[in-house]
Design a protein around this motif. Structure first.
Motif, PDB file in Angstrom:
ATOM      1  N   ASN A 338       0.817  -1.207   0.000  1.00 35.80           N
ATOM      2  CA  ASN A 338       0.000   0.000   0.000  1.00 35.80           C
ATOM      3  C   ASN A 338       0.858   1.267   0.000  1.00 35.80           C
ATOM      4  O   ASN A 338       1.979   1.273   0.514  1.00 35.80           O
ATOM      5  CB  ASN A 338      -0.893   0.026   1.244  1.00 35.80           C
ATOM      6  N   ARG A 339       0.307   2.326  -0.594  1.00 35.36           N
ATOM      7  CA  ARG A 339       0.886   3.677  -0.537  1.00 35.36           C
ATOM      8  C   ARG A 339       2.310   3.730  -1.094  1.00 35.36           C
ATOM      9  O   ARG A 339       3.148   4.499  -0.621  1.00 35.36           O
ATOM     10  CB  ARG A 339       0.865   4.214   0.899  1.00 35.36           C
ATOM     11  N   ASN A 340       2.595   2.922  -2.084  1.00 33.68           N
ATOM     12  CA  ASN A 340       3.926   2.938  -2.692  1.00 33.68           C
ATOM     13  C   ASN A 340       4.023   4.008  -3.778  1.00 33.68           C
ATOM     14  O   ASN A 340       3.024   4.435  -4.354  1.00 33.68           O
ATOM     15  CB  ASN A 340       4.243   1.560  -3.259  1.00 33.68           C
ATOM     16  N   ARG A 361      -5.113 -13.063  -2.543  1.00 37.16           N
ATOM     17  CA  ARG A 361      -5.537 -12.330  -1.334  1.00 37.16           C
ATOM     18  C   ARG A 361      -4.499 -11.316  -0.851  1.00 37.16           C
ATOM     19  O   ARG A 361      -4.261 -11.168   0.347  1.00 37.16           O
ATOM     20  CB  ARG A 361      -5.896 -13.314  -0.221  1.00 37.16           C
ATOM     21  N   ASN A 362      -3.917 -10.607  -1.770  1.00 42.39           N
ATOM     22  CA  ASN A 362      -3.034  -9.500  -1.422  1.00 42.39           C
ATOM     23  C   ASN A 362      -3.829  -8.198  -1.379  1.00 42.39           C
ATOM     24  O   ASN A 362      -4.848  -8.045  -2.054  1.00 42.39           O
ATOM     25  CB  ASN A 362      -1.917  -9.387  -2.456  1.00 42.39           C
ATOM     26  N   THR A 363      -3.352  -7.233  -0.604  1.00 43.55           N
ATOM     27  CA  THR A 363      -3.989  -5.924  -0.496  1.00 43.55           C
ATOM     28  C   THR A 363      -3.071  -4.872  -1.098  1.00 43.55           C
ATOM     29  O   THR A 363      -1.904  -4.754  -0.688  1.00 43.55           O
ATOM     30  CB  THR A 363      -4.275  -5.580   0.976  1.00 43.55           C
ATOM     31  N   THR A 364      -3.599  -4.110  -2.075  1.00 42.68           N
ATOM     32  CA  THR A 364      -2.782  -3.124  -2.797  1.00 42.68           C
ATOM     33  C   THR A 364      -3.581  -1.828  -2.916  1.00 42.68           C
ATOM     34  O   THR A 364      -4.223  -1.568  -3.933  1.00 42.68           O
ATOM     35  CB  THR A 364      -2.398  -3.657  -4.192  1.00 42.68           C
ATOM     36  N   ASN A 365      -3.527  -0.995  -1.915  1.00 47.60           N
ATOM     37  CA  ASN A 365      -4.340   0.212  -1.853  1.00 47.60           C
ATOM     38  C   ASN A 365      -3.486   1.476  -1.881  1.00 47.60           C
ATOM     39  O   ASN A 365      -2.360   1.505  -1.366  1.00 47.60           O
ATOM     40  CB  ASN A 365      -5.169   0.221  -0.568  1.00 47.60           C
ATOM     41  N   ALA A 366      -4.060   2.537  -2.482  1.00 47.53           N
ATOM     42  CA  ALA A 366      -3.513   3.903  -2.406  1.00 47.53           C
ATOM     43  C   ALA A 366      -2.097   4.015  -2.940  1.00 47.53           C
ATOM     44  O   ALA A 366      -1.289   4.808  -2.433  1.00 47.53           O
ATOM     45  CB  ALA A 366      -3.588   4.418  -0.968  1.00 47.53           C
ATOM     46  N   ASN A 367      -1.782   3.238  -3.974  1.00 48.66           N
ATOM     47  CA  ASN A 367      -0.483   3.385  -4.634  1.00 48.66           C
ATOM     48  C   ASN A 367      -0.539   4.508  -5.668  1.00 48.66           C
ATOM     49  O   ASN A 367      -1.613   4.806  -6.223  1.00 48.66           O
ATOM     50  CB  ASN A 367      -0.087   2.060  -5.285  1.00 48.66           C
ATOM     51  N   ARG A 387      -7.783  -0.771  -3.962  1.00 45.20           N
ATOM     52  CA  ARG A 387      -8.631   0.403  -3.798  1.00 45.20           C
ATOM     53  C   ARG A 387      -7.781   1.679  -3.750  1.00 45.20           C
ATOM     54  O   ARG A 387      -6.641   1.673  -3.280  1.00 45.20           O
ATOM     55  CB  ARG A 387      -9.457   0.301  -2.518  1.00 45.20           C
ATOM     56  N   ASP A 388      -8.376   2.772  -4.247  1.00 46.10           N
ATOM     57  CA  ASP A 388      -7.802   4.125  -4.091  1.00 46.10           C
ATOM     58  C   ASP A 388      -6.445   4.283  -4.759  1.00 46.10           C
ATOM     59  O   ASP A 388      -5.625   5.114  -4.328  1.00 46.10           O
ATOM     60  CB  ASP A 388      -7.677   4.484  -2.605  1.00 46.10           C
ATOM     61  N   ASN A 389      -6.176   3.536  -5.816  1.00 46.66           N
ATOM     62  CA  ASN A 389      -4.925   3.690  -6.556  1.00 46.66           C
ATOM     63  C   ASN A 389      -5.069   4.777  -7.621  1.00 46.66           C
ATOM     64  O   ASN A 389      -6.164   5.044  -8.121  1.00 46.66           O
ATOM     65  CB  ASN A 389      -4.538   2.352  -7.184  1.00 46.66           C
ATOM     66  N   ALA A 408     -12.177  -4.168  -6.175  1.00 47.19           N
ATOM     67  CA  ALA A 408     -11.559  -2.897  -6.542  1.00 47.19           C
ATOM     68  C   ALA A 408     -12.594  -1.795  -6.469  1.00 47.19           C
ATOM     69  O   ALA A 408     -13.753  -1.981  -6.869  1.00 47.19           O
ATOM     70  CB  ALA A 408     -10.970  -2.975  -7.945  1.00 47.19           C
ATOM     71  N   SER A 409     -12.163  -0.633  -5.949  1.00 42.75           N
ATOM     72  CA  SER A 409     -13.051   0.524  -5.919  1.00 42.75           C
ATOM     73  C   SER A 409     -12.234   1.794  -5.750  1.00 42.75           C
ATOM     74  O   SER A 409     -11.117   1.773  -5.223  1.00 42.75           O
ATOM     75  CB  SER A 409     -14.060   0.407  -4.776  1.00 42.75           C
ATOM     76  N   ASN A 410     -12.827   2.896  -6.258  1.00 40.47           N
ATOM     77  CA  ASN A 410     -12.261   4.235  -6.092  1.00 40.47           C
ATOM     78  C   ASN A 410     -10.864   4.366  -6.670  1.00 40.47           C
ATOM     79  O   ASN A 410     -10.064   5.181  -6.219  1.00 40.47           O
ATOM     80  CB  ASN A 410     -12.252   4.630  -4.613  1.00 40.47           C
ATOM     81  N   ASN A 411     -10.540   3.560  -7.693  1.00 39.90           N
ATOM     82  CA  ASN A 411      -9.299   3.747  -8.433  1.00 39.90           C
ATOM     83  C   ASN A 411      -9.507   4.780  -9.531  1.00 39.90           C
ATOM     84  O   ASN A 411     -10.646   5.063  -9.938  1.00 39.90           O
ATOM     85  CB  ASN A 411      -8.849   2.411  -9.023  1.00 39.90           C
ATOM     86  N   ALA A 412      -8.408   5.363 -10.033  1.00 40.96           N
ATOM     87  CA  ALA A 412      -8.524   6.460 -10.991  1.00 40.96           C
ATOM     88  C   ALA A 412      -9.132   6.029 -12.318  1.00 40.96           C
ATOM     89  O   ALA A 412      -9.845   6.803 -12.960  1.00 40.96           O
ATOM     90  CB  ALA A 412      -7.157   7.095 -11.217  1.00 40.96           C
TER      91      ALA A 412
END
Length: 424
Positions: A338-340, A361-367, A387-389, A408-412
């Protein structure tokens, strides 16, 4: 700066140390005050009563088993030749300092050197500095030697060298600092335990295993190295690297190259000039429960296969959280990325049918780029959250396997995902 010795596990003590230690306690004769001279061979237990200065060769030479050499706050000083204290094969010798002031061994080729046949020795509570080649060297030292609670600093080359088949020894609770070469170098040696050492300011890598298998690296702290914090290379196989930490090293936190079967568990590697963990041409390893946040990259694999990458935290890097290049048959499960500064997880490189990586089942958010990118086919993408990428949640090229359950949600990107089906 010298710390109290920790208590090693009862299983380890029973396996490698109990018999030798009992022998020392029972058989060592009472030490007596001694006025020794440079180069003298010591055959009875002694307590130094004077400094040895400007020794033209060795400082002291061990000449009998089962003795104690107590430096008693004195200095053993050389002119850049020989060893401060040399043991050529005698067992159950203790080299210690009973005084409240430092006992210094300095300005030799080697501070303390244990040579072939040496077993059951204890080297403790010494201040070893300003030697040319190493502070402490175990050269084909047999087994059960314990180097503990020493300050080993400012050598012109390595702090500690364990070489030539030195096996089943313990290096514990030492402060190893400001050595111009590496902090600790283990070469062609197996079954050693390196535990609780503070390794800082090394002019090369902090801790290196080279051609060395079956060693345990536990709760060491490595900082400020001019290379990687920890390196395993050249068929350093089946080692355990657990609960170590590193910060502010010029290269990676941990680099494993050309090695197999290592277990890398619950370490914290931060502030590295490269990725937290790098596997290069390294296979069948377990990388579980590590925190590799706040590095240039998190976990990086190249030409590496059949590894388990599970339950790691790879957040807040300036690059990719987890990246795989030309690496197949790896399982990526339950990781956080996340956040990378770039992508959360990036998989590149061709794979033959049946040889793909499993992303589960990995989590990848706000990158700041995509959550997950899988650039080539035949990999499996299942149950991941993105989410939020700032770009795609998941971008998978045609030919990959949609294992279902991806969220997935709220990605660009308005579509959120391509190449797999995602639900909010």
């Amino acid at each position: 700066m010298i710390r109290h010795s920790r208590t090693l596990s009862s299983a380890w003590f029973a396996a490698v140390g109990a018999t030798a230690l009992i022998s020392v306690l029972v058989t060592a004769p009472t030490a007596h005050a001694a006025h020794l001279s440079c180069g003298q061979t010591v055959t009875t237990s002694v307590v130094l009563d004077t400094d040895l200065l400007n020794c033209p060769g060795d400082g002291l030479v061990v000449g009998s088993s089962g003795i104690t050499i107590d430096l008693n706050g004195r200095t053993v000083d050389g002119v850049g030749l020989g060893a401060g204290i040399r043991n050529d094969g005698f067992g159950n010798v203790t080299i210690t300092n009973s005084a409240g002031t430092p006992a210094r061994v300095k300005e030799f080729d080697h501070g303390v050197k244990l040579n072939p046949g040496t077993s059951g020795n204890i080297v403790e509570k010494l201040t070893i500095h300003n030697n040319e080649l190493s502070g402490v060297e175990l050269n084909n030292a047999d087994s059960n030697n314990r180097v503990r609670n020493n300050l080993i600093d400012q050598q012109a080359q390595r702090g500690v060298a364990i070489t030539g088949g030195s096996s089943d020894n313990v290096l514990a609770d030492n402060t190893i600092s400001a050595n111009q070469g590496g902090g600790v170098f283990v070469q062609n040696s197996a079954g050693n335990r390196l535990e609780g050492n503070q390794i800082t300011g090394s002019g090369d890598a902090g801790l290196v295993l080279e051609g060395s298998s079956g060693n345990t690296l536990l709760t060491n702290t490595v900082g400020g190295s001019s290379d990687a914090a920890i390196i395993l290379r050249l068929s350093s196989n089946n080692n355990l690297v657990q609960s170590n930490s590193s910060a502010q090293n010029a290269d990676a936190g941990l680099t494993v190259s050309g090695s197999t079967g290592n277990r890398i568990l619950s370490n914290t590697f931060r502030g590295s000039g490269d990725s937290g963990i790098v596997l290069d041409s390294s296979h069948s390893s377990t990388v579980t429960g590590n925190d590799v946040s706040a590095n240039t990259g998190g976990i990086e694999l190249s030409y590496s296969g059949n590894n388990l990458i599970q339950s790691n935290i790879a957040n807040d890097t300036t690059g990719d959280g987890i990246s795989l290049a030309h690496s197949n048959n790896n399982n990526l499960e339950l990781n956080q990325a996340n956040r990378n500064g770039s992508r959360g997880i990036y998989v590149a490189g061709d794979a033959a049918p049946g040889a793909g990586n499993q992303l589960v089942r990995n989590t990848t958010n706000a990158n700041l780029s995509d959550g997950i990118v899988v650039a080539k086919p035949v990999h499996t993408i299942q149950g991941n959250t993105a989410r939020d990428n700032r770009s795609w949640g998941i971008f998978a090229s045609p030919g990959n396997v949609d294992g279902g359950g991806n969220l997935a949600s709220n990605n660009a990107k308005p579509a959120q995902c391509t190449g797999v089906v995602c639900t909010p």
